[in-house]
Design a protein around this motif. Structure first.
Motif, PDB file in Angstrom:
ATOM      1  N   GLU A  25       1.012  -1.125   0.004  1.00  0.00           N
ATOM      2  CA  GLU A  25      -0.074   0.007   0.005  1.00  0.00           C
ATOM      3  C   GLU A  25       1.065   1.220  -0.021  1.00  0.00           C
ATOM      4  OE1 GLU A  25      -3.287   0.219  -0.130  1.00  0.00           O
ATOM      5  OE2 GLU A  25      -3.409  -1.991  -0.157  1.00  0.00           O
ATOM      6  N   THR A  26       0.968   1.923  -0.962  1.00  0.00           N
ATOM      7  CA  THR A  26       1.749   3.152  -1.300  1.00  0.00           C
ATOM      8  C   THR A  26       1.158   4.422  -1.837  1.00  0.00           C
ATOM      9  OG1 THR A  26       2.497   2.060  -3.425  1.00  0.00           O
ATOM     10  CG2 THR A  26       3.761   1.668  -1.703  1.00  0.00           C
ATOM     11  N   PRO A  27       0.174   5.021  -0.954  1.00  0.00           N
ATOM     12  CA  PRO A  27      -0.736   5.863  -1.456  1.00  0.00           C
ATOM     13  C   PRO A  27       0.158   7.086  -2.026  1.00  0.00           C
ATOM     14  CG  PRO A  27      -0.796   5.757   0.991  1.00  0.00           C
ATOM     15  CD  PRO A  27       0.026   4.426   0.335  1.00  0.00           C
ATOM     16  N   ASN A  28       1.262   7.406  -1.397  1.00  0.00           N
ATOM     17  CA  ASN A  28       1.976   8.764  -1.849  1.00  0.00           C
ATOM     18  C   ASN A  28       2.637   8.417  -3.130  1.00  0.00           C
ATOM     19  OD1 ASN A  28       1.523  10.377   0.649  1.00  0.00           O
ATOM     20  ND2 ASN A  28       2.536   8.490   1.621  1.00  0.00           N
ATOM     21  N   LEU A  29       3.422   7.447  -3.074  1.00  0.00           N
ATOM     22  CA  LEU A  29       4.220   7.007  -4.453  1.00  0.00           C
ATOM     23  C   LEU A  29       3.099   7.027  -5.697  1.00  0.00           C
ATOM     24  CD1 LEU A  29       6.664   6.254  -5.897  1.00  0.00           C
ATOM     25  CD2 LEU A  29       6.044   4.019  -5.631  1.00  0.00           C
ATOM     26  N   ASP A  30       1.845   6.531  -5.361  1.00  0.00           N
ATOM     27  CA  ASP A  30       0.834   6.379  -6.296  1.00  0.00           C
ATOM     28  C   ASP A  30       0.363   7.833  -6.647  1.00  0.00           C
ATOM     29  OD1 ASP A  30       0.606   3.618  -5.908  1.00  0.00           O
ATOM     30  OD2 ASP A  30      -1.187   3.469  -4.570  1.00  0.00           O
ATOM     31  N   LEU A  31       0.523   8.689  -5.778  1.00  0.00           N
ATOM     32  CA  LEU A  31      -0.147   9.839  -6.190  1.00  0.00           C
ATOM     33  C   LEU A  31       1.146  10.524  -7.171  1.00  0.00           C
ATOM     34  CD1 LEU A  31      -0.928  11.815  -2.955  1.00  0.00           C
ATOM     35  CD2 LEU A  31      -2.406  11.130  -4.761  1.00  0.00           C
ATOM     36  N   VAL A  32       2.134  10.224  -6.999  1.00  0.00           N
ATOM     37  CA  VAL A  32       3.321  10.728  -8.050  1.00  0.00           C
ATOM     38  C   VAL A  32       2.995  10.128  -9.277  1.00  0.00           C
ATOM     39  CG1 VAL A  32       5.816  10.580  -8.355  1.00  0.00           C
ATOM     40  CG2 VAL A  32       4.954  11.099  -6.127  1.00  0.00           C
ATOM     41  N   ALA A  33       2.928   8.659  -9.263  1.00  0.00           N
ATOM     42  CA  ALA A  33       2.732   7.855 -10.555  1.00  0.00           C
ATOM     43  C   ALA A  33       1.486   8.152 -11.271  1.00  0.00           C
ATOM     44  CB  ALA A  33       2.706   6.624 -10.189  1.00  0.00           C
ATOM     45  N   ALA A  34       0.499   8.625 -10.525  1.00  0.00           N
ATOM     46  CA  ALA A  34      -0.732   9.338 -11.326  1.00  0.00           C
ATOM     47  C   ALA A  34      -0.565  10.633 -12.096  1.00  0.00           C
ATOM     48  CB  ALA A  34      -1.876   9.225 -10.044  1.00  0.00           C
ATOM     49  N   ALA A  35       0.414  11.323 -11.354  1.00  0.00           N
ATOM     50  CA  ALA A  35       0.606  12.720 -11.937  1.00  0.00           C
ATOM     51  C   ALA A  35       1.598  12.430 -13.154  1.00  0.00           C
ATOM     52  CB  ALA A  35       0.905  13.761 -10.814  1.00  0.00           C
ATOM     53  N   GLY A  36       2.288  11.339 -13.239  1.00  0.00           N
ATOM     54  CA  GLY A  36       3.226  11.402 -14.111  1.00  0.00           C
ATOM     55  C   GLY A  36       3.571   9.752 -14.684  1.00  0.00           C
ATOM     56  N   PHE A  37       4.319   9.012 -14.031  1.00  0.00           N
ATOM     57  CA  PHE A  37       4.187   7.599 -14.508  1.00  0.00           C
ATOM     58  C   PHE A  37       5.138   6.859 -13.370  1.00  0.00           C
ATOM     59  CE2 PHE A  37       8.159   9.636 -16.386  1.00  0.00           C
ATOM     60  CZ  PHE A  37       9.107   8.877 -15.887  1.00  0.00           C
ATOM     61  N   LEU A  38       5.034   5.524 -13.600  1.00  0.00           N
ATOM     62  CA  LEU A  38       5.723   4.695 -12.760  1.00  0.00           C
ATOM     63  C   LEU A  38       6.150   3.541 -13.925  1.00  0.00           C
ATOM     64  CD1 LEU A  38       6.762   2.986 -10.237  1.00  0.00           C
ATOM     65  CD2 LEU A  38       4.440   2.154 -10.168  1.00  0.00           C
ATOM     66  N   THR A  39       7.497   3.258 -13.943  1.00  0.00           N
ATOM     67  CA  THR A  39       8.032   2.186 -14.951  1.00  0.00           C
ATOM     68  C   THR A  39       8.995   1.581 -14.416  1.00  0.00           C
ATOM     69  OG1 THR A  39       8.679   2.021 -16.944  1.00  0.00           O
ATOM     70  CG2 THR A  39       9.605   3.908 -15.762  1.00  0.00           C
ATOM     71  N   PRO A  40       9.055   0.102 -14.512  1.00  0.00           N
ATOM     72  CA  PRO A  40      10.480  -0.584 -14.130  1.00  0.00           C
ATOM     73  C   PRO A  40      11.541  -0.278 -15.129  1.00  0.00           C
ATOM     74  CG  PRO A  40       8.717  -1.994 -15.549  1.00  0.00           C
ATOM     75  CD  PRO A  40       8.162  -0.610 -15.289  1.00  0.00           C
ATOM     76  N   ILE A  41      12.596  -0.390 -14.407  1.00  0.00           N
ATOM     77  CA  ILE A  41      13.924   0.104 -15.061  1.00  0.00           C
ATOM     78  C   ILE A  41      14.841  -1.180 -14.748  1.00  0.00           C
ATOM     79  CG2 ILE A  41      13.653   2.536 -15.313  1.00  0.00           C
ATOM     80  CD1 ILE A  41      15.536   2.888 -13.001  1.00  0.00           C
ATOM     81  N   GLN A  42      15.951  -1.436 -15.783  1.00  0.00           N
ATOM     82  CA  GLN A  42      16.907  -2.310 -15.627  1.00  0.00           C
ATOM     83  C   GLN A  42      18.249  -1.716 -15.074  1.00  0.00           C
ATOM     84  OE1 GLN A  42      15.982  -5.785 -15.860  1.00  0.00           O
ATOM     85  NE2 GLN A  42      14.111  -4.766 -16.029  1.00  0.00           N
ATOM     86  N   VAL A  43      18.806  -2.399 -13.820  1.00  0.00           N
ATOM     87  CA  VAL A  43      19.980  -2.099 -13.638  1.00  0.00           C
ATOM     88  C   VAL A  43      21.155  -2.224 -14.784  1.00  0.00           C
ATOM     89  CG1 VAL A  43      22.096  -2.446 -11.962  1.00  0.00           C
ATOM     90  CG2 VAL A  43      19.610  -2.806 -11.309  1.00  0.00           C
TER      91      VAL A  43
END
Length: 280
Positions: free
Chosen positions: A26-44
């Motif tokens: 449960e990450t409501p604060n990260l969800d707010l950032v993602a909703a206003a922009g994006f959340l994506t996996p990245i590879q090392v």
């Protein structure tokens, strides 16, 4: 005609959060950032071991271990002296710019071998989790960092901030993935919330344009541990929001982050191999 808003950037690093575990928490604060922009996996990046210091050095400098030379957590190699962190680049390009760097993992901001991994240095939590190996100390250190950074963000001139939390990595090393790890991720999200609340409470917030990046360095094996090449270890993630950040045009890397941070200020990174997010 409304006045142009001043540019500000907040970068939050959360150590050792698996992407699949993040999605279960449960990450409501990260969800707010993602909703206003994006959340994506990245590879090392292949040049980087899946270890904290090499990847955070890429986040700081915009180059990977084949250039900055950080291959483990044992110290700061001389090669890193050739690459300033993004705060140092900004302050050189724009004298008078104010930067906040705070971390609960002390090698980022205090002397480690030849110096801190962030060339600008910064503030370290009074509690050092590495000294004790204690999960309780990791929680305490993150709380200290959040309080310090939130206080400064709320009331002081801050153009650029990097704030690091480490408790998920410490917990996963201790007990692996599971309920305790999920709670650690949720704790870090709450710390992120403290920072976002502090930004929202700034006296001149309506005249400021904030870009927010939230990133992890690597994943973990289910039993805890990293440093290998499994998908679970090499998959990291990035969330971002701010002017013009609606979604990546390509697969992003850790080395792209400082380039995009500086681009927010209209500043080019002179030595980075990373690129702005919309470069294809």
């Amino acid at each position: 005609m409304p006045a142009e808003r001043s540019t500000h950037v907040l970068v939050v690093g959360i150590d050792g959060v698996r992407f699949d575990s993040l999605q279960e928490a449960e990450t409501p604060n990260l969800d707010l950032v993602a909703a206003a922009g994006f959340l994506t996996p990245i590879q090392v990046a292949g040049a980087n071991p899946t270890i904290s210091a090499p990847v955070w050095s890429s986040v700081a400098t915009g180059v990977d271990a084949d250039q900055h030379g950080v291959l483990d957590n044992s110290g700061r190699p001389a090669a890193l002296d050739r690459f300033d962190d993004f705060a140092a680049v900004l302050q050189r390009a724009r004298p008078g710019s104010t930067a906040l760097i705070a971390a609960s993992w002390h090698p980022l901001v205090r002397s480690s071998g030849n110096g801190p991994l962030f060339s600008s240095g910064g503030w370290a939590s009074p509690t050092d989790p590495d000294a004790s190996g204690s999960v309780a100390d990791a929680y305490a250190a993150d709380a200290e960092v959040a309080e310090y950074a939130a206080q400064r963000l709320r009331a002081e001139p801050v153009d650029l901030a990097f704030v690091y939390f480490g408790v998920p990595d410490v917990v996963c090393h201790d007990v692996g993935t599971g309920v305790d790890y999920q709670r650690a991720i949720e704790s870090s999200d709450a710390r992120l919330g403290q920072l976002l609340d502090a930004v929202a409470a700034r006296p001149n917030r309506s005249r400021e344009a904030w870009t927010v990046f939230v990133v992890t360095d690597h994943g973990h094996l289910a039993d805890g541990g990293h440093g290998g090449d499994s998908a679970e270890e090499r998959t990291a993630w990035l969330a971002a929001s701010g002017p013009g950040l609606n979604g990546p045009a390509r697969e992003l890397s850790h080395a792209d982050i400082p380039v995009q941070v500086l681009a927010s200020f209209g500043v080019a990174h002179p030595a980075a191999s990373g690129r702005v997010f919309d470069a294809v």
